[in-house]
Design a protein around this motif. Structure first.
Motif, PDB file in Angstrom:
ATOM      1  N   TYR A   1      -1.063 -55.962 -65.621  1.00 61.33           N
ATOM      2  CA  TYR A   1      -0.795 -55.355 -65.300  1.00 61.33           C
ATOM      3  C   TYR A   1       0.656 -55.007 -64.242  1.00 61.33           C
ATOM      4  O   TYR A   1       0.012 -55.628 -62.815  1.00 61.33           O
ATOM      5  N   GLN A   2       0.920 -54.106 -64.510  1.00 62.03           N
ATOM      6  CA  GLN A   2       2.028 -53.383 -63.257  1.00 62.03           C
ATOM      7  C   GLN A   2       2.106 -52.044 -62.742  1.00 62.03           C
ATOM      8  O   GLN A   2       2.324 -51.486 -63.979  1.00 62.03           O
ATOM      9  N   PHE A   3       1.542 -51.519 -61.826  1.00 63.47           N
ATOM     10  CA  PHE A   3       1.760 -50.810 -61.303  1.00 63.47           C
ATOM     11  C   PHE A   3       2.537 -50.976 -60.192  1.00 63.47           C
ATOM     12  O   PHE A   3       2.940 -51.722 -59.478  1.00 63.47           O
ATOM     13  N   ASP A   4       3.480 -49.841 -59.673  1.00 62.77           N
ATOM     14  CA  ASP A   4       4.683 -49.203 -59.302  1.00 62.77           C
ATOM     15  C   ASP A   4       4.142 -48.312 -58.277  1.00 62.77           C
ATOM     16  O   ASP A   4       3.583 -47.167 -58.572  1.00 62.77           O
ATOM     17  N   LEU A   5       4.991 -47.747 -57.083  1.00 55.58           N
ATOM     18  CA  LEU A   5       4.688 -47.089 -55.740  1.00 55.58           C
ATOM     19  C   LEU A   5       6.067 -46.932 -56.151  1.00 55.58           C
ATOM     20  O   LEU A   5       6.959 -47.306 -55.870  1.00 55.58           O
ATOM     21  N   VAL A   6       5.875 -44.997 -56.463  1.00 49.55           N
ATOM     22  CA  VAL A   6       7.126 -43.983 -56.576  1.00 49.55           C
ATOM     23  C   VAL A   6       6.771 -42.729 -55.798  1.00 49.55           C
ATOM     24  O   VAL A   6       5.869 -42.572 -55.520  1.00 49.55           O
ATOM     25  N   ASP A   7       7.694 -42.154 -55.459  1.00 51.87           N
ATOM     26  CA  ASP A   7       7.681 -40.717 -54.277  1.00 51.87           C
ATOM     27  C   ASP A   7       8.562 -40.160 -55.059  1.00 51.87           C
ATOM     28  O   ASP A   7       9.506 -40.021 -55.513  1.00 51.87           O
ATOM     29  N   ARG A   8       8.035 -39.394 -55.866  1.00 52.31           N
ATOM     30  CA  ARG A   8       8.356 -37.816 -57.088  1.00 52.31           C
ATOM     31  C   ARG A   8       8.793 -37.022 -56.043  1.00 52.31           C
ATOM     32  O   ARG A   8       7.941 -36.966 -54.886  1.00 52.31           O
TER      33      ARG A   8
ATOM     34  N   ASN B   1      11.134 -32.707 -61.650  1.00 50.51           N
ATOM     35  CA  ASN B   1      10.328 -32.975 -62.772  1.00 50.51           C
ATOM     36  C   ASN B   1      10.634 -34.940 -62.944  1.00 50.51           C
ATOM     37  O   ASN B   1      11.022 -35.291 -63.783  1.00 50.51           O
ATOM     38  N   GLN B   2      12.296 -34.777 -61.716  1.00 53.65           N
ATOM     39  CA  GLN B   2      12.503 -37.076 -61.353  1.00 53.65           C
ATOM     40  C   GLN B   2      11.474 -37.067 -60.999  1.00 53.65           C
ATOM     41  O   GLN B   2      10.408 -37.639 -62.156  1.00 53.65           O
ATOM     42  N   LYS B   3      11.917 -38.851 -61.978  1.00 48.58           N
ATOM     43  CA  LYS B   3      11.124 -40.264 -62.287  1.00 48.58           C
ATOM     44  C   LYS B   3      10.624 -40.332 -60.873  1.00 48.58           C
ATOM     45  O   LYS B   3       9.861 -40.474 -60.766  1.00 48.58           O
ATOM     46  N   GLY B   4      11.848 -39.858 -59.870  1.00 48.04           N
ATOM     47  CA  GLY B   4      11.179 -40.347 -58.540  1.00 48.04           C
ATOM     48  C   GLY B   4      11.580 -41.757 -57.875  1.00 48.04           C
ATOM     49  O   GLY B   4      12.237 -42.622 -58.399  1.00 48.04           O
ATOM     50  N   LYS B   5      11.881 -41.557 -56.839  1.00 47.88           N
ATOM     51  CA  LYS B   5      12.121 -43.120 -55.839  1.00 47.88           C
ATOM     52  C   LYS B   5      11.210 -44.880 -56.374  1.00 47.88           C
ATOM     53  O   LYS B   5       9.692 -43.922 -55.594  1.00 47.88           O
ATOM     54  N   THR B   6      11.913 -45.384 -56.222  1.00 44.02           N
ATOM     55  CA  THR B   6       9.948 -45.988 -56.748  1.00 44.02           C
ATOM     56  C   THR B   6      10.118 -47.049 -55.041  1.00 44.02           C
ATOM     57  O   THR B   6      11.751 -47.337 -54.685  1.00 44.02           O
TER      58      THR B   6
ATOM     59  N   VAL C   1      -3.361 -45.799 -67.395  1.00 45.92           N
ATOM     60  CA  VAL C   1      -4.107 -45.851 -66.759  1.00 45.92           C
ATOM     61  C   VAL C   1      -3.927 -44.788 -65.075  1.00 45.92           C
ATOM     62  O   VAL C   1      -2.870 -44.869 -64.650  1.00 45.92           O
ATOM     63  N   ASP C   2      -4.775 -43.882 -65.193  1.00 48.85           N
ATOM     64  CA  ASP C   2      -4.183 -43.029 -63.624  1.00 48.85           C
ATOM     65  C   ASP C   2      -5.087 -43.292 -62.785  1.00 48.85           C
ATOM     66  O   ASP C   2      -5.843 -43.211 -62.954  1.00 48.85           O
ATOM     67  N   PHE C   3      -4.348 -42.205 -61.589  1.00 48.54           N
ATOM     68  CA  PHE C   3      -4.889 -43.494 -60.480  1.00 48.54           C
ATOM     69  C   PHE C   3      -5.163 -41.348 -59.593  1.00 48.54           C
ATOM     70  O   PHE C   3      -4.522 -40.798 -60.177  1.00 48.54           O
ATOM     71  N   GLU C   4      -5.820 -41.657 -58.946  1.00 52.63           N
ATOM     72  CA  GLU C   4      -6.450 -40.327 -57.973  1.00 52.63           C
ATOM     73  C   GLU C   4      -5.123 -40.203 -57.702  1.00 52.63           C
ATOM     74  O   GLU C   4      -4.820 -41.145 -57.193  1.00 52.63           O
ATOM     75  N   GLN C   5      -5.341 -38.536 -56.874  1.00 49.00           N
ATOM     76  CA  GLN C   5      -4.074 -38.665 -55.748  1.00 49.00           C
ATOM     77  C   GLN C   5      -4.600 -39.005 -54.401  1.00 49.00           C
ATOM     78  O   GLN C   5      -6.003 -39.048 -54.213  1.00 49.00           O
ATOM     79  N   ALA C   6      -3.632 -39.728 -53.793  1.00 49.16           N
ATOM     80  CA  ALA C   6      -4.282 -40.352 -52.632  1.00 49.16           C
ATOM     81  C   ALA C   6      -4.624 -39.717 -51.554  1.00 49.16           C
ATOM     82  O   ALA C   6      -3.831 -38.382 -51.287  1.00 49.16           O
ATOM     83  N   ILE C   7      -5.461 -40.053 -50.855  1.00 51.29           N
ATOM     84  CA  ILE C   7      -5.705 -39.810 -49.374  1.00 51.29           C
ATOM     85  C   ILE C   7      -6.096 -40.219 -48.678  1.00 51.29           C
ATOM     86  O   ILE C   7      -5.718 -41.583 -48.769  1.00 51.29           O
ATOM     87  N   THR C   8      -5.779 -39.627 -46.993  1.00 52.56           N
ATOM     88  CA  THR C   8      -5.841 -40.583 -46.452  1.00 52.56           C
ATOM     89  C   THR C   8      -6.735 -40.993 -45.292  1.00 52.56           C
ATOM     90  O   THR C   8      -7.481 -39.572 -45.157  1.00 52.56           O
TER      91      THR C   8
ATOM     92  N   LEU D   1       7.712 -39.825 -47.211  1.00 48.58           N
ATOM     93  CA  LEU D   1       6.618 -39.496 -48.391  1.00 48.58           C
ATOM     94  C   LEU D   1       6.449 -38.482 -48.352  1.00 48.58           C
ATOM     95  O   LEU D   1       6.163 -37.840 -47.898  1.00 48.58           O
ATOM     96  N   ASN D   2       7.063 -37.939 -50.153  1.00 47.68           N
ATOM     97  CA  ASN D   2       6.398 -35.981 -50.459  1.00 47.68           C
ATOM     98  C   ASN D   2       5.414 -36.593 -51.301  1.00 47.68           C
ATOM     99  O   ASN D   2       5.143 -35.519 -51.196  1.00 47.68           O
ATOM    100  N   ASN D   3       5.611 -37.259 -52.341  1.00 44.26           N
ATOM    101  CA  ASN D   3       4.554 -37.294 -53.763  1.00 44.26           C
ATOM    102  C   ASN D   3       4.550 -38.573 -54.076  1.00 44.26           C
ATOM    103  O   ASN D   3       4.891 -38.526 -55.340  1.00 44.26           O
ATOM    104  N   PRO D   4       3.964 -39.230 -53.108  1.00 46.45           N
ATOM    105  CA  PRO D   4       3.417 -40.194 -53.808  1.00 46.45           C
ATOM    106  C   PRO D   4       2.562 -40.634 -54.890  1.00 46.45           C
ATOM    107  O   PRO D   4       1.632 -40.099 -54.606  1.00 46.45           O
ATOM    108  N   GLU D   5       2.599 -41.551 -55.676  1.00 45.60           N
ATOM    109  CA  GLU D   5       1.880 -41.725 -56.669  1.00 45.60           C
ATOM    110  C   GLU D   5       1.595 -43.065 -57.288  1.00 45.60           C
ATOM    111  O   GLU D   5       3.024 -43.985 -56.961  1.00 45.60           O
ATOM    112  N   ILE D   6       1.161 -43.723 -58.126  1.00 40.28           N
ATOM    113  CA  ILE D   6       0.762 -44.977 -58.606  1.00 40.28           C
ATOM    114  C   ILE D   6       1.737 -45.229 -60.266  1.00 40.28           C
ATOM    115  O   ILE D   6       0.740 -44.430 -60.960  1.00 40.28           O
ATOM    116  N   VAL D   7       2.537 -45.844 -60.917  1.00 40.78           N
ATOM    117  CA  VAL D   7       2.831 -45.377 -62.474  1.00 40.78           C
ATOM    118  C   VAL D   7       2.984 -46.634 -62.903  1.00 40.78           C
ATOM    119  O   VAL D   7       2.704 -47.043 -62.442  1.00 40.78           O
ATOM    120  N   SER D   8       2.443 -45.939 -64.153  1.00 39.33           N
ATOM    121  CA  SER D   8       2.359 -47.891 -64.636  1.00 39.33           C
ATOM    122  C   SER D   8       2.789 -47.514 -66.531  1.00 39.33           C
ATOM    123  O   SER D   8       2.821 -45.802 -66.509  1.00 39.33           O
TER     124      SER D   8
END
Length: 271
Positions: free
Chosen positions: A222-229, A234-239, A188-195, A177-184
């Motif tokens: 709600y439908q949220f997806d985990l993607v890795d950008r 600036n591509q959409k990223g991999k789901t 609704v924005d989620f904060e940057q992930a922490i370990t 995972l390079n740059n994981p995000e939760i998108v919808s």
């Protein structure tokens, strides 16, 4: 209901948590004194979906009959207990987290909302955990409505609890995972992930909705997806995970952020 019976009043129960607000987990039951009044004076009760209906089989003037009952029984209202068949009711309902009270509704305390007569709630400390509240429908209030040719149709409304959503992503498959995000599609924005390290020792990426509190619902809204950008485009990223779960009332917790208590909904997702 037999056609010889005429409805005197009804109480309709809505809860934002359920689809279309139709709340079927609340029961309205006459207390002992009202049960005696029902049997003695020929009343009937009926449930129609989420609507409690109270009937009389008399052809005479209802107002006169209620005055007669009050004079002979020394009672001035019909009183009912509210119970819930869902043990999670206080979890998915917008209430203080230390709620140990019960609702008190009275036909003398109402407001009009969208042309509906809504019973407003007061509260008192609970003495019976099986009962979530009580309702009193006073004879005088029924008579007053009937005198102005208004129907005695009352409404009880509950709001769904809003919580901070927390997704714990446990990467058992060791997916890079390079740059994981939760998108919808919703804003609704989620904060940057922490370990973080979980109680069982597993490490997880925690995505929090932060100050964005969202309401729980029986049906996922709600439908949220985990993607890795990609970090270089600036591509959409991999789901990585499509359709992350919505929270269950059983998994709410209390966390403190900046000396403020936050109600959270935790969801654990293995990838």
């Amino acid at each position: 209901m037999n056609s010889q019976y005429k409805i005197i009043f009804s109480i309709q129960v809505f809860h934002e948590y359920f689809e279309k607000g139709i709340c079927s987990c609340i029961a309205i039951q006459p207390n002992k004194a009202t049960a005696k009044t029902i049997n003695r004076y020929g009343f009937k009760i009926n449930w129609n979906g989420n609507t409690f209906e109270f009937y009389s089989n008399l052809y005479q003037n209802i107002s006169d009959y209620l005055n007669y009952i009050q004079a002979n029984s020394k009672r001035d209202c019909f009183e009912f207990d509210l119970t819930s068949s869902d043990s999670n009711f206080t979890l998915f309902t917008e209430l203080p987290t230390n709620w140990a009270n019960q609702f008190i509704y009275s036909s003398s305390n109402t407001v009009y909302e969208n042309q509906k007569l809504v019973l407003t709630a007061a509260s008192i400390p609970s003495t019976n955990s099986a009962i979530i509240g009580s309702v009193k429908i006073y004879f005088k209030d029924i008579i007053a409505l009937l005198s102005t040719n208004n129907e005695c149709n009352y409404t009880i409304k509950y709001e769904s609890r809003a919580t901070q959503w927390r997704y714990y992503i446990i990467n058992k498959s060791e997916i890079p995972l390079n740059n994981p995000e939760i998108v919808s599609k919703i804003p609704v924005d989620f904060e940057q992930a922490i370990t973080v390290t979980l109680q069982n020792g597993n490490r997880a990426l925690l995505f929090s909705s932060g100050k964005n509190l969202m309401k729980m619902s029986e049906i996922a809204k709600y439908q949220f997806d985990l993607v890795d950008r990609s970090t270089i485009s600036n591509q959409k990223g991999k789901t990585i995970f499509k359709g992350l779960p919505n929270p269950s009332p059983k998994n709410i917790g209390i966390e403190e952020e900046n000396k403020e208590k936050i109600v959270t909904s935790s969801m654990y997702v293995y990838i």
